[in-house]
Write an enzyme that holds these catalytic residues in place. Structure first.
Site, short mmCIF file in Angstrom:
data_model
loop_
_atom_site.label_atom_id
_atom_site.label_comp_id
_atom_site.label_asym_id
_atom_site.label_seq_id
_atom_site.Cartn_x
_atom_site.Cartn_y
_atom_site.Cartn_z
N ASP A 1 6.94 -48.02 24.48
CA ASP A 1 8.30 -48.40 24.12
C ASP A 1 9.20 -47.17 24.02
O ASP A 1 8.78 -46.10 23.58
CB ASP A 1 8.26 -49.13 22.78
CG ASP A 1 9.62 -49.58 22.30
OD1 ASP A 1 10.25 -50.38 23.01
OD2 ASP A 1 10.06 -49.12 21.23
N GLU B 1 8.58 -47.95 29.43
CA GLU B 1 9.93 -48.50 29.34
C GLU B 1 10.86 -47.29 29.28
O GLU B 1 11.06 -46.70 28.22
CB GLU B 1 10.11 -49.37 28.10
CG GLU B 1 11.50 -49.99 28.04
CD GLU B 1 12.01 -50.22 26.63
OE1 GLU B 1 13.00 -50.95 26.49
OE2 GLU B 1 11.43 -49.67 25.67
#
Length: 715
Positions: free
Chosen positions: A396, A449
Site C-alpha cells: 500500500d 500500489e
C-alpha cells in the site's frame, strides 16, 4: 534493589532473584507481591518455607546450591495455594545474534515463542518473551497470568536492546502486554507485543499467546506446484474487505471459516484466480479498513483466531484460489498500545515530523533509516508467506514511501543527502523486501500500489528496479474511468484519454485495477459512474468490463462491481446482494464470470500481457464513432480481435482491416441477451475479404451492437 522491584523498575532481575550463585549468601530469593507465604518445592523432598525479607520479598538462607537444580514454588495467596516454576531459575532465554537480526528468522525468536528448556534432566515447557526496547530503563511482562501486576515479572535486559524472560507452564490463549519505564524512569502506557501473533479487540488490545505449530495444513499440492512466470499467467484478483462482503442474518461479521465456506465456491464459479484481502493485520479502528495497523504479525481477531485464518487460506488453496494480502509498511497509527513512542522514544519513526509524521493520515511514518525498523518490516513480509502460506502481497501507498515531499508543501520536508526528494532508505528497504520474498518464496508475487511515474517499479533490482512483480496501473484506471463517465455523445472529444494508456502499457508489469479507492468518499459505485438511464448504465458497464478484459494487463475488481452494485461501498454493511433479483444485475454477474473464464482460457488474452508483442492496434483513431479495435496475440501466435463501440448507435456494416486472412469466430458479446443486453444480432463467424481497409489488404465486416465489446478469435 527492593525499591526498584516495588516500582517495577528493575532491569536486571536475574542478578537479585532466583538461585544465588554464591550459596553462602543464601539459596534463593523470590519476589512475589501480594503473597502471604512462599515455600520451596524440590522433587521427593519436604517443602522448605522461605522467610519474608521485605514486604514482597522472600528468602531462603539454607545452605543449598539451587543454581542447576529444578525447583518449584508453592505460593500462598491468602489461603489459596499455587504451584509454579520460578522463571528466574532459567537463564537460557536468549538466542543467537543472527537469529535476532535476520528477517527470515526474527519472527521465529522475537515476541512470544513456545519452547522447551532442559533443567536438571527435566524438559520444561513454557513461553519465552523477547521484546526490542533499547531505551527503556525497565520492562515487565504483565498479563492475565499475573493480574497485570508489573512488579511480578520483571524482564532481563539482554544485548542489542532486547529484553527477555521465560515463563514456564504458560499455554496458548494467555493475554499479555509489556509494562515499561522510559529513558527517565517515567511510566509508559502498556504496550502490545510488536511481534504478537494474536490480539484482543477493544478495550484491552492485549496480545495473546499462540502456537503456530499446531495447525495442520492440507494444501501441500498447492504449495508444491511448479514455479511459474507470473507475467505470463492469467491473474484475476477479487479485492475483498472481509467485514463487509457478506454478513450473517443478525448483521454480524462472518468469521474466517464461515467466509471460506461462502466465498471460496463463489470465487471458483466466478473464475477469479486470486482473492486480494484488504489488510487483515490487526487494527484497532475498524473504519480504517485495515490501513492503520498496530499488530503487523496478527491476523485481526474480529473474524477469528490465527488458526481460523489459516483455515481460510487453506480452503482457498485446496480450491485452486491464491491469496494476496494488502500490506502496509508506509505508516502506523498513534494508538497508545502500539509502536508510537514504544520505549519512551520515537523508536519506529523519525522524531522530526517533516519525516516522521504523515499529515494526511495522522499517522507516524516508519524510520527506514534504522536497520532494526527495516528488519522488522522485511521480517513481517516473510512471516505472512511462511506462517500463513499467502501467495502475494500488495504493498500500500508506495508513492508516499518513495518521495520525501509526498503531499507536502515547501518547507514541510527535508531533502535527501543529494538535495533531492527521493527517500533512499525507503527505496533500499523495498528492494530488500522484494529480494527476500522472491529468494525464499519463488512462486510468490509482490504488487505495488504506486501512483507516480517512478521508473522501474516492477523491474528486477539487478536492473536498477524496485523488484516488484507487478504495479497497479493507476493511470489506466484514472483515464478509462474519466472517459467512460462522459456521455456517449461527448466521448469523441475524449478519445485520446481512452487510447493514451497504451503508450505506456508495457513500461511496467501492470495490473488494471478497479479498487476500493474508486468506490468511496463520494465517488459512487463503478456502476453509477456510467452515464444514461438504468439500461444504458448497465450496458456501459458491460462494455467497459469487456474493454478492460481485452486490454493488456492483469485484472483486479473490487467486490460488488461484478454484480453492478449501485451504492457506494459501506464497510458497515454487506454488498447489495438483493440486486441479483434483477435481470440487469444478473447479466453483469454472468458477464464477469464469462470474461474471467475467457481471459483464463485464451492465452492470447494473458500470456503476453507485459510485452508489446502481445498487442496490436487495429483501429485507434475512430474518435468520431467512439470505436476502438485491437488484437491480442499469444506466444504461440493465436490472435483475438477486441472491438468496442462506446456509443448507443449500432453499426450495421462496419468494415475493419485485419492483417491475417482467415475466419474470425465470435467468443463473447457483452450485449448478448443472456447478459440482459439488447440482443442486437451480430456476426458470429466472418471470413476476411481481400478489401483494403486501414491500409491492410484484408478486412472483415461486422455488426456492432450499441455500447458493447466483442471478442473474435482468428481460426
Amino acid at each position: 534493589m527492593f525499591e526498584k522491584l516495588s516500582q517495577a523498575a528493575c532491569s536486571e532481575p536475574f542478578a537479585f532473584l532466583g538461585p544465588f550463585i554464591d550459596p553462602t549468601q543464601g539459596a534463593l530469593r523470590v519476589w512475589m507481591p501480594g503473597a502471604t507465604g512462599v515455600a520451596l518445592v524440590l522433587e521427593g523432598q519436604p517443602r522448605i518455607a522461605l522467610e519474608r525479607e521485605k514486604e514482597s520479598a522472600f528468602i531462603l538462607k539454607a545452605d543449598l546450591n539451587l543454581h542447576l537444580t529444578h525447583y518449584q514454588l508453592a505460593i500462598d495467596w491468602n489461603g489459596i495455594e499455587q504451584l509454579v516454576d520460578d522463571p528466574y531459575q532459567y537463564h537460557g532465554i536468549y538466542a543467537e545474534y543472527d537469529d535476532l537480526h535476520t528477517p527470515k528468522t526474527m519472527y521465529q525468536h522475537m515476541g512470544s515463542q513456545f519452547m522447551t528448556l532442559e533443567r536438571d534432566g527435566k524438559s520444561i515447557s513454557g513461553i519465552r518473551f523477547l521484546v526490542y526496547a533499547p531505551h527503556a530503563t525497565a520492562v515487565s511482562l504483565v498479563g492475565s497470568f499475573n493480574d497485570w501486576d508489573g512488579r511480578r515479572h520483571p524482564m532481563q535486559r539482554l544485548d542489542y536492546g532486547i529484553w527477555g524472560l521465560f515463563i514456564p507452564g504458560l499455554t496458548e490463549g494467555v493475554s499479555y502486554k509489556f509494562e515499561m519505564k522510559g529513558p527517565k524512569g517515567e511510566g509508559l502506557p502498556h504496550k502490545a507485543d510488536p511481534w504478537g501473533f494474536y490480539a484482543e479487540q477493544y478495550p484491552s488490545f492485549a496480545s495473546v499467546t499462540y502456537d503456530h505449530a499446531r495447525y495442520q495444513w492440507q494444501d501441500a499440492q498447492w504449495q508444491t506446484r511448479p514455479v511459474t512466470e507470473k507475467r505470463k499467467e492469467a491473474l484475476s484478483f477479487y479485492e475483498l474487505h472481509a467485514g463487509s462482503w457478506k454478513r450473517n442474518e443478525q448483521g454480524e461479521f462472518l468469521n474466517y471459516r464461515e467466509l471460506a465456506a461462502e466465498l471460496v465456491p463463489y470465487l471458483v464459479d466466478m473464475g477469479y484466480t486470486h482473492v486480494e484481502l484488504m489488510p487483515v493485520s490487526e487494527h484497532p479502528f475498524y473504519g480504517s479498513w485495515g490501513y492503520q495497523p498496530v499488530g503487523l504479525f496478527a491476523p485481526t481477531s474480529r473474524y477469528g483466531s490465527p488458526d481460523d485464518f489459516k483455515f481460510f487460506v487453506d480452503a482457498c488453496h485446496q480450491a485452486g484460489i491464491g491469496v494476496v494480502l494488502d500490506w502496509v509498511p508506509a505508516h502506523f497509527p498513534s494508538d497508545d498500545h502500539g509502536l508510537a513512542n514504544f520505549d519512551g522514544t520515537p523508536l519506529f519513526h523519525d522524531p522530526d515530523p517533516r519525516r516522521g509524521w504523515h499529515q494526511d493520515w495522522n499517522s507516524f511514518i516508519y524510520d527506514l533509516g534504522r536497520e532494526q525498523v527495516r528488519r522488522f518490516l522485511v521480517s513481517n513480509a516473510l512471516y505472512w508467506f511462511e506462517q500463513f502460506h499467502i501467495d502475494g502481497i500488495r504493498v500500500d501507498a508506495v508513492a508516499s514511501m518513495l518521495y520525501l515531499d509526498y503531499s507536502r508543501s515547501h518547507g514541510q520536508w527535508i531533502p535527501n543527502m543529494d538535495g533531492g526528494n527521493e527517500n533512499y532508505d525507503a527505496i533500499a528497504t523495498l528492494k530488500w523486501m522484494n529480494e527476500e520474498v522472491y529468494k525464499y518464496f519463488p512462486n510468490a508475487m509482490t504488487i505495488a500500489e504506486e501512483s507516480t511515474a517512478f521508473p522501474g517499479v516492477s523491474a528486477p533490482t539487478f536492473m536498477g528496479g524496485l523488484g516488484f512483480g507487478f504495479k497497479w496501473n493507476m493511470g489506466w484506471m484514472h483515464d478509462s474511468l474519466s472517459y467512460i463517465k462522459e456521455e456517449p455523445v461527448h466521448r469523441k472529444y475524449h478519445h485520446n484519454t481512452l487510447t493514451f494508456p497504451l503508450v505506456y502499457a508495457h513500461s511496467e508489469n501492470y495490473v488494471l485495477s478497479l479498487s476500493h479507492d474508486e468506490v468511496v468518499y463520494g465517488k459512487g459505485s463503478i456502476h453509477n459512474k456510467m452515464p444514461g438511464d438504468e439500461w444504458q448504465q448497465t450496458a456501459n458497464l458491460r462494455a467497459y468490463f469487456g474493454y478492460m478484459y481485452g486490454q493488456p494487463g492483469k485484472k483486479l475488481n473490487f467486490m460488488g462491481a461484478e454484480i453492478g452494485q449501485t451504492a457506494e461501498w459501506n464497510h458497515d454493511d454487506q454488498l447489495q446482494w438483493f440486486l441479483l433479483d434483477f435481470p440487469r444485475h444478473q447479466g453483469v454477474q454472468a458477464l464477469t464470470r464469462d470474461l474471467n473464464h475467457l481471459y483464463r482460457n485464451e492465452a492470447a488474452l494473458h500470456d503476453q500481457d507485459c510485452i508489446p508483442a502481445g498487442f496490436e492496434w487495429r483501429l485507434q483513431d475512430a474518435a468520431e464513432q467512439s470505436i476502438i479495435a485491437h488484437e491480442r496475440i499469444s506466444e504461440a501466435g493465436e490472435r483475438i480481435l477486441v472491438v468496442s463501440n462506446f456509443t448507443p448507435v449500432p453499426r450495421d456494416e462496419f468494415r475493419l482491416g485485419v492483417p491475417n486472412k482467415g475466419r474470425y469466430q465470435l467468443l463473447l458479446n457483452t450485449d448478448d441477451s443472456k447478459y440482459a443486453g439488447s440482443g442486437y444480432e451480430v456476426v458470429v463467424d466472418v471470413k476476411s475479404e481481400a478489401v483494403v481497409s486501414e491500409d491492410l489488404a484484408q478486412s472483415i465486416v461486422l455488426r456492432l451492437p450499441p455500447l458493447s465489446t466483442l471478442f473474435y478469435k482468428l481460426a
